[in-house]
Design an enzyme around this catalytic site. Structure first.
Site, PDB file in Angstrom:
ATOM      1  N   TYR A 102      -7.543   6.621  12.216  1.00 49.70           N
ATOM      2  CA  TYR A 102      -6.691   5.826  11.323  1.00 49.70           C
ATOM      3  C   TYR A 102      -6.847   4.333  11.665  1.00 49.70           C
ATOM      4  O   TYR A 102      -6.849   3.965  12.850  1.00 49.70           O
ATOM      5  CB  TYR A 102      -5.245   6.297  11.504  1.00 49.70           C
ATOM      6  CG  TYR A 102      -4.250   5.496  10.730  1.00 49.70           C
ATOM      7  CD1 TYR A 102      -4.163   5.616   9.346  1.00 49.70           C
ATOM      8  CD2 TYR A 102      -3.390   4.622  11.366  1.00 49.70           C
ATOM      9  CE1 TYR A 102      -3.251   4.872   8.625  1.00 49.70           C
ATOM     10  CE2 TYR A 102      -2.464   3.873  10.659  1.00 49.70           C
ATOM     11  CZ  TYR A 102      -2.402   4.000   9.289  1.00 49.70           C
ATOM     12  OH  TYR A 102      -1.495   3.271   8.584  1.00 49.70           O
ATOM     13  N   LYS A 199       4.317  10.430   6.197  1.00 50.06           N
ATOM     14  CA  LYS A 199       3.401  11.134   5.310  1.00 50.06           C
ATOM     15  C   LYS A 199       3.996  12.480   4.893  1.00 50.06           C
ATOM     16  O   LYS A 199       5.045  12.517   4.289  1.00 50.06           O
ATOM     17  CB  LYS A 199       2.037  11.266   5.997  1.00 50.06           C
ATOM     18  CG  LYS A 199       1.571   9.975   6.704  1.00 50.06           C
ATOM     19  CD  LYS A 199       1.318   8.805   5.754  1.00 50.06           C
ATOM     20  CE  LYS A 199       1.165   7.465   6.464  1.00 50.06           C
ATOM     21  NZ  LYS A 199       0.158   7.417   7.520  1.00 50.06           N
TER      22      LYS A 199
HETATM   23  C1  LIG Z   1      -0.143   6.532   8.578  1.00 50.31           C
HETATM   24  C2  LIG Z   1      -0.764   7.051   9.805  1.00 50.31           C
HETATM   25  C3  LIG Z   1      -0.417   6.544  11.064  1.00 50.31           C
HETATM   26  C4  LIG Z   1       0.540   5.399  11.244  1.00 50.31           C
HETATM   27  O1  LIG Z   1       1.826   5.719  10.842  1.00 50.31           O
HETATM   28  P1  LIG Z   1       2.885   4.655  10.244  1.00 50.31           P
HETATM   29  O2  LIG Z   1       4.056   5.515   9.938  1.00 50.31           O
HETATM   30  O3  LIG Z   1       2.264   4.017   9.046  1.00 50.31           O
HETATM   31  O4  LIG Z   1       3.158   3.658  11.316  1.00 50.31           O
HETATM   32  C5  LIG Z   1      -1.024   7.123  12.163  1.00 50.31           C
HETATM   33  N1  LIG Z   1      -1.927   8.128  12.048  1.00 50.31           N
HETATM   34  C6  LIG Z   1      -2.278   8.620  10.853  1.00 50.31           C
HETATM   35  C7  LIG Z   1      -3.274   9.726  10.781  1.00 50.31           C
HETATM   36  C8  LIG Z   1      -1.716   8.104   9.693  1.00 50.31           C
HETATM   37  O5  LIG Z   1      -2.094   8.592   8.507  1.00 50.31           O
END
Ligand SMILES: *Cc1c(COP(=O)(O)O)cnc(C)c1O
Length: 399
Positions: A102, A199
């Protein structure tokens, strides 16, 4: 009857009927920043919300149970969760992470390494020779994303964790892309599981949050200690919303996957597409491992368009039911261009090394009707084909 409830039941029932004051079915929202002492020298369970909060704990307990850990620490963002795990590493220690991780994780890890907080090796973790080379250097932390973002590479967790058994290395798995409904890394030897709850876990694109699930009381205590010390614990209202989102996780994951699989099948046969990255496809290099360690292939897929950037642009501009936005895992479908968006912070050389290219599109399949999404993507792919057919340099890119 088994006494272990299934994930489906857990997501729906975790923390219900915990209210002793009014018998509320749903755990109440406690916004209070501070809690009274019962009397002089008589603290209660909670004293201050940065340290601990009942609403946040309800979410933490649900996540720990879902992942099969001893406890979870709920943080304000996914990046805060990753920052927390980095507290387990000392200067001079080696951290290993995937070179297509990421973008925010790449920025954080390289930034910390530059300041001397630890040493860092970014590799393709599906490359056995590369893995041999870095594991021989006795790492302290092995950071894994599986599937990776945006190329959906699959790392064999059991094989990796077995190789780490005789070492001090901690195995941390970012399980954001699948959620505990489709993958439980602790069953395959992970010491820590990390989530951006922003997510799939919340699932409605209206909260930013994160969590670290630990497998031992000691690790959990360290995470709790540092979360309070640094001050990166999640807000009660965010925790309340995330727990509400979690209730439908199981049903949502099924629909996300159904739609992603249909889109992958469509893309495989389309002339505008050079390559489809979806672990559910039989010719995906990680398909067999994914089948073994996952309970499904998930809702994310990436497409490499034959016409590079002009095609990517035409494709994204033609979509109607996919919003052009970063992030993933919400009920609504999203499309992104990793080269310029999520991985915009990564320098061009690192992007190429990691296998990214300007023609790559990442799709987060939402839970809209499959037929609508398939028709939308098919039309956009036709537009991508038309765009390169009329642009002379784009046309040569197709050849
Ligand atoms: C979005 C994401 C993050 C970071 O998370 P946030 O809630 O945006 O700080 C870390 N790892 C993965 C795989 C992600 O998709």
């Amino acid at each position: 009857m088994s006494n272990e409830p299934s994930a489906q039941t857990l997501t729906v029932r975790a923390g219900l009927e915990s209210d002793e004051q009014y018998g509320a079915v749903v755990p109440p929202l406690h916004l209070s920043s501070t809690f009274t002492y019962e009397g002089y020298g008589k603290p209660r369970k909670y004293d201050y919300t940065r340290t601990a909060n009942p609403t946040r704990d309800a979410l933490a307990e649900a996540l720990a149970e879902l992942e099969g850990g001893v406890g979870a620490t709920v943080t304000s963002t996914g990046m805060a969760a990753i920052t927390l795990v980095c507290q387990l590493v000392d200067p001079g220690d080696l951290v290993i992470a995937p070179n297509d991780c990421y973008g925010g994780t790449f920025r954080l890890l390289t930034g910390f390494a530059r300041r001397g907080l630890f040493r860092l090796e970014l590799i393709d973790q599906t490359d056995a020779a590369e893995l041999d080379r870095v594991l021989a250097q006795n790492p302290r932390l092995v950071w894994v994303e599986t599937p990776t973002n945006p190329l959906l590479r699959i790392v064999d967790l059991r094989k990796l964790s077995r190789r780490l058994l005789d070492s001090d290395a901690l195995l941390a798995v970012d399980n954001t892309f699948l959620s505990p409904v489709l993958q439980r890394p602790i069953e395959f030897g992970a010491d820590l599981v990390v989530h951006s709850t922003t997510k799939y876990l919340n699932g409605h694109s209206d909260v930013v949050g994160g969590a670290v699930v630990a497998t031992t009381a000691e690790l959990h205590e360290q995470m709790q200690y540092w979360a309070n010390a640094i001050g990166l614990t999640g807000a009660p209202f965010d925790s309340f919303l995330t727990l509400r989102g979690l209730r439908t996780l199981h049903a949502r994951m099924r629909l996300h996957e159904e739609n992603a699989a249909a889109l992958a099948d469509l893309a495989v046969g389309h002339a505008a597409v050079r390559r489809v990255y979806y672990p559910g496809l039989h010719d995906h290099p990680g398909h067999t491992v994914a089948k073994r360690q996952q309970r499904g292939f998930g809702g994310m897929l990436s497409l490499e368009l034959a016409g590079r950037e002009p095609a990517a642009r035409a494709f994204l501009e033609a979509l109607k039911y996919f919003s052009l936005a970063e992030s993933l895992g919400g009920v609504e479908s999203l499309a992104s261009h990793p080269w310029s968006m999520t991985h915009g912070v990564v320098d061009e050389d690192s992007k190429r090394t990691a296998g990214l290219c300007p023609g790559l599109i990442r799709l987060s399949a939402g839970i809209e009707a499959t037929a609508d999404l398939v028709a939308d993507v098919e039309h956009a792919l036709d537009c991508a084909l038309d765009a390169v057919a009329v642009a002379p340099d784009g046309f040569s890119a197709l050849a």
